[in-house]
Motif scaffolding. Structure first.
Motif, PDB file in Angstrom:
ATOM      1  N   ARG A 109      11.623  79.252  -4.402  1.00  0.00           N
ATOM      2  CA  ARG A 109      12.220  77.733  -4.595  1.00  0.00           C
ATOM      3  C   ARG A 109      13.429  77.733  -4.357  1.00  0.00           C
ATOM      4  NH1 ARG A 109      14.900  75.847  -9.938  1.00  0.00           N
ATOM      5  NH2 ARG A 109      14.891  73.534  -9.612  1.00  0.00           N
ATOM      6  N   ASN A 111      12.902  82.424  -7.805  1.00  0.00           N
ATOM      7  CA  ASN A 111      13.510  81.329  -8.542  1.00  0.00           C
ATOM      8  C   ASN A 111      15.096  81.117  -7.862  1.00  0.00           C
ATOM      9  OD1 ASN A 111      13.799  78.517  -9.097  1.00  0.00           O
ATOM     10  ND2 ASN A 111      14.163  79.446 -11.078  1.00  0.00           N
ATOM     11  N   ASN A 131      17.647  84.273 -10.195  1.00  0.00           N
ATOM     12  CA  ASN A 131      19.043  85.241 -10.094  1.00  0.00           C
ATOM     13  C   ASN A 131      19.898  84.172 -11.136  1.00  0.00           C
ATOM     14  OD1 ASN A 131      19.382  82.393  -9.399  1.00  0.00           O
ATOM     15  ND2 ASN A 131      21.360  82.597  -8.152  1.00  0.00           N
ATOM     16  N   GLY A 132      21.016  84.910 -12.572  1.00  0.00           N
ATOM     17  CA  GLY A 132      21.119  84.909 -13.450  1.00  0.00           C
ATOM     18  C   GLY A 132      20.041  84.946 -14.925  1.00  0.00           C
ATOM     19  N   PHE A 175      18.813  79.668  -7.670  1.00  0.00           N
ATOM     20  CA  PHE A 175      19.819  78.559  -7.901  1.00  0.00           C
ATOM     21  C   PHE A 175      20.832  79.345  -7.186  1.00  0.00           C
ATOM     22  CE2 PHE A 175      20.012  74.361  -9.352  1.00  0.00           C
ATOM     23  CZ  PHE A 175      21.536  74.286  -9.085  1.00  0.00           C
ATOM     24  N   GLY A 217      24.855  79.882  -6.385  1.00  0.00           N
ATOM     25  CA  GLY A 217      25.460  79.511  -6.938  1.00  0.00           C
ATOM     26  C   GLY A 217      26.976  80.490  -6.449  1.00  0.00           C
ATOM     27  N   ILE A 218      27.003  81.259  -7.384  1.00  0.00           N
ATOM     28  CA  ILE A 218      28.076  82.827  -5.825  1.00  0.00           C
ATOM     29  C   ILE A 218      27.210  82.995  -4.915  1.00  0.00           C
ATOM     30  CG2 ILE A 218      29.215  84.881  -6.241  1.00  0.00           C
ATOM     31  CD1 ILE A 218      28.943  84.907  -8.779  1.00  0.00           C
ATOM     32  N   VAL A 272      17.750  76.288  -4.664  1.00  0.00           N
ATOM     33  CA  VAL A 272      18.217  75.133  -4.408  1.00  0.00           C
ATOM     34  C   VAL A 272      19.848  75.799  -4.536  1.00  0.00           C
ATOM     35  CG1 VAL A 272      18.941  73.142  -5.957  1.00  0.00           C
ATOM     36  CG2 VAL A 272      16.676  74.567  -6.518  1.00  0.00           C
ATOM     37  N   LEU A 286      18.701  81.922 -16.711  1.00  0.00           N
ATOM     38  CA  LEU A 286      17.401  81.302 -15.520  1.00  0.00           C
ATOM     39  C   LEU A 286      15.924  82.546 -15.945  1.00  0.00           C
ATOM     40  CD1 LEU A 286      17.023  79.010 -13.565  1.00  0.00           C
ATOM     41  CD2 LEU A 286      17.710  79.575 -12.031  1.00  0.00           C
TER      42      LEU A 286
END
Lengths: 287, 377
Positions: free
Chosen positions: B340, B309, B256-257, B311, B313-314, B342, B260
């Motif tokens: 992963r 992967n 996502n992103g 991460f 956030g939203i 996080v 990244l």
């Protein structure tokens, strides 16, 4: 101290009654940010977030009633340029635009107009900024950073979170973390932030996260060599990106052989910047 | 989004830029008919979205309709830089006195549109740009004022254009600028703009790139997209609002992103693997999007392992985990997968995936190493 925002920032949220706007206003309020007003044309007179925040029909009315001195925009791409113009015309000196996907020609007009008015814009297509322990404007999760002396600047959203998180794992905190956004034409750039961090007494070191496309990292490298006394650590995303392909962000594209990660890393290293091979290496390079 | 030469020239023509009166053909027979209608010598030009068509033999002259048919048949059977030629443009041949380059693009450093022009136009303009950049005139345009007449004259002066052509050149500059603005182009280019033996100017070739972000206000232009020219997976990804680019490696990446996602590719490479793709599932991606992304990754037979992967956030990790579970049920992949999670709701996400027999990782480096090991096993 910090840069751009602190506990005294009086924030206006444009698009506060939308799904994203409302959710993140709640988060910003919970973090301690002074969210003083919202704007949604046609919903003036309403109150949102358990009656804590008044909604106005226009930025002008919101500023007059609440003394807002910063604005954050959660408005869709087709209406966001107008929202930026409106905030600037209402006299708001600092505007943060989260919106992704604004046409680049709109941004050229926006930037030209804002420069003439002397208004500072952060973004668009950015996660906003966070001064840990004081205020957050935008969408950076509050719980992945602690107060500290590292100033962070980044063109990317989630990659920024990755870096803040890696710092926190090592007990290191941020003075302010600024997401400048991934568009080819934006408001605040690396050099603007580097200059502010150089002047900020609380910031002792700086992390700069760049990516492929454009030449802003190369220009930042020149600025660092000439003007920065504080150490800078960097990471550049897109070392494996093929030329001519837009890697998600409108600005992340290698065009005509320029804007490659290799060029940027070379320029930064020549300016004395330590460049990490991957984001999790950053904390050790800061020590 | 790239437009074909014939599409670009049609647009330029609407804005008063003189263009040849040619037509597009999908078969050699059609090419012959067009050549008959035009009369005289014609030039048959492959319509593919890459540069260097001329040097690849994709642009050829024909003296008569019969020859036009033969040439078109040959070109329509070609591949240029891996792209099969599906259409040719048949234009009347021009009597060229001089070739000029004229283009307008976004100068991101100056944050303004910039006109570029050179008296040394034609196929070697990139070479000119590299070896003698002083031969290329640049004039920046104030986006709030637009192109002024004196600026068009400055360009004409800068390339030593004979005075007799200034008036027409000015009209062409204004036409090109309006086409660029009205279409939300990021590039509008005429190469070559020629001075004909008949002593007038004409745009022999045209190229436009459009801002994908602006297509919402140009439904007519959006329809001009030639999906034959892109990887099927990229067309499929656009349907689900996923940002996807196919690469040649063996490790599928779902991230996502954008920043990244690029970083994940880089780190896979750093630890000795090769990424199979760039894929940004975007903020707030739900189950349906995640499932589509997994199908797209798995449609690439080179993929030997997948690295997730996320991460949060939203985007909430439990939402992505739910998407992964839906996709697993539907797609039933047999290759190893490293995940992963996080950030927001990572713990809930991990619990959901506990029974899914996925390899889990804590750090980015750890995830990349495990994915590389899994792909090589």
């Amino acid at each position: 101290m910090s840069i751009l925002i602190d506990k005294n920032t009086r924030l206006l949220v444009q698009g506060i009654t939308g799904h994203e706007g409302l959710f993140h206003s709640q988060q910003m309020l919970a973090y301690g940010t002074k969210v003083v007003a919202g704007v949604t044309p046609g919903k003036g007179g309403d109150w949102v977030l358990d009656g804590k925040v008044p909604v106005f029909d226009s930025c002008k009315a919101a500023v007059e009633a609440t003394g807002a001195n910063a604005s954050v925009i959660f408005v869709s791409a087709r209406f966001a340029p107008d929202a930026i113009f409106e905030a600037a015309d209402a006299g708001i000196p600092f505007i943060v635009c989260i919106t992704e996907g604004i046409p680049v020609q709109d941004m050229m007009r926006v930037r030209e107009y804002l420069d003439q008015k002397g208004t500072r814009l952060l973004g668009p297509n950015c996660p906003g900024l966070l001064t840990p322990g004081e205020a957050k404007v935008g969408i950076i999760p509050g719980n992945i950073a602690i107060p500290g002396n590292v100033g962070c600047i980044s063109r990317s959203g989630t990659l920024t979170y990755e870096v803040l998180y890696a710092l926190m794992q090592e007990g290191m905190g941020a003075s302010t973390c600024v997401g400048i956004g991934g568009d080819p034409i934006n408001g605040t750039n690396f050099i603007d932030c580097l200059r502010m961090f150089e002047d900020d007494p609380k910031t002792e070191k700086v992390v700069m996260i760049g990516e492929i496309g454009g030449t802003d990292e190369e220009k930042a490298a020149q600025f660092i060599a000439r003007n920065m006394t504080k150490p800078v650590v960097s990471f550049i995303a897109g070392q494996t990106a093929p030329p001519g392909k837009r890697m998600g962000h409108a600005g992340a594209i290698i065009e005509g052989g320029s804007g490659t990660a290799a060029d940027k890393i070379k320029a930064l290293e020549a300016a004395g910047v330590k460049v990490a091979k991957h984001p999790e290496e950053i904390p050790s390079l800061l020590k | 989004m790239k437009l074909h030469e014939y599409q670009s020239k049609q647009i330029f023509g609407k804005y008063g830029v003189p263009v040849p009166k040619g037509h597009v053909a999908a078969t050699a027979m059609e090419a012959r008919q067009i050549a008959e209608e035009l009369g005289g010598r014609v030039v048959v030009k492959s319509q593919v979205l890459v540069g260097g068509r001329g040097k690849a033999g994709g642009i050829r002259l024909a003296k008569n309709p019969k020859e036009a048919e033969e040439v078109a048949a040959a070109i329509l059977g070609m591949e240029i830089k891996g792209l099969p030629v599906r259409k040719v443009l048949v234009d009347p041949a021009a009597n060229i006195e001089q070739e000029i380059y004229l283009g307008i693009t976004n100068d991101r450093a100056a944050r303004r549109p910039v006109f570029m022009a050179s008296a040394a136009g034609g196929v070697d303009i990139e070479e000119v740009a590299r070896t003698s950049p002083e031969k290329i005139i640049k004039v920046h345009i104030d986006p709030l004022l637009g192109l002024r007449d004196y600026q068009a004259r400055d360009i004409a002066l800068g390339i030593d254009l004979p005075k007799e052509h200034w008036k027409q050149f000015g009209e062409i500059c204004h036409g090109l600028y309006r086409a660029y603005m009205d279409c939300d182009a990021t590039l509008a280019e005429i190469n070559p703009l020629v001075i004909l033996k008949e002593n007038t100017l004409m745009a022999l070739d045209g190229k436009m790139l459009l801002d994908d972000n602006a297509l919402f206000r140009h439904p007519d232009l959006a329809e001009m997209r030639d999906v034959d020219e892109e990887a099927a997976a990229e067309t499929e990804a656009r349907k689900y609002d996923l940002s996807f680019i196919k690469l040649d490696g063996s490790i599928g990446c779902m991230v996502n992103g954008a920043g990244l996602a690029m970083t994940t590719m880089d780190i896979v490479k750093l630890f000795g693997g090769d990424p199979a793709n760039f894929l940004d599932i975007g903020g707030g991606a739900g189950a349906e999007k995640v499932a589509a992304a997994m199908r797209i990754i798995l449609s690439d037979k080179n993929v030997k392992a997948i690295l997730f992967n996320i991460f949060g956030g939203i985007t909430r990790c439990d939402e992505v985990a739910k998407g992964i579970l839906v996709a697993l049920k539907e797609v039933k992949p047999t290759i190893p997968m490293v995940v992963r999670l996080v950030g927001t709701n990572a713990e809930e996400g991990r619990k959901l995936l506990a029974d899914a027999k996925m390899i889990t990782a804590e750090t980015l480096a750890d995830a990349a190493k495990k994915a590389v090991a899994a792909a090589n096993a």
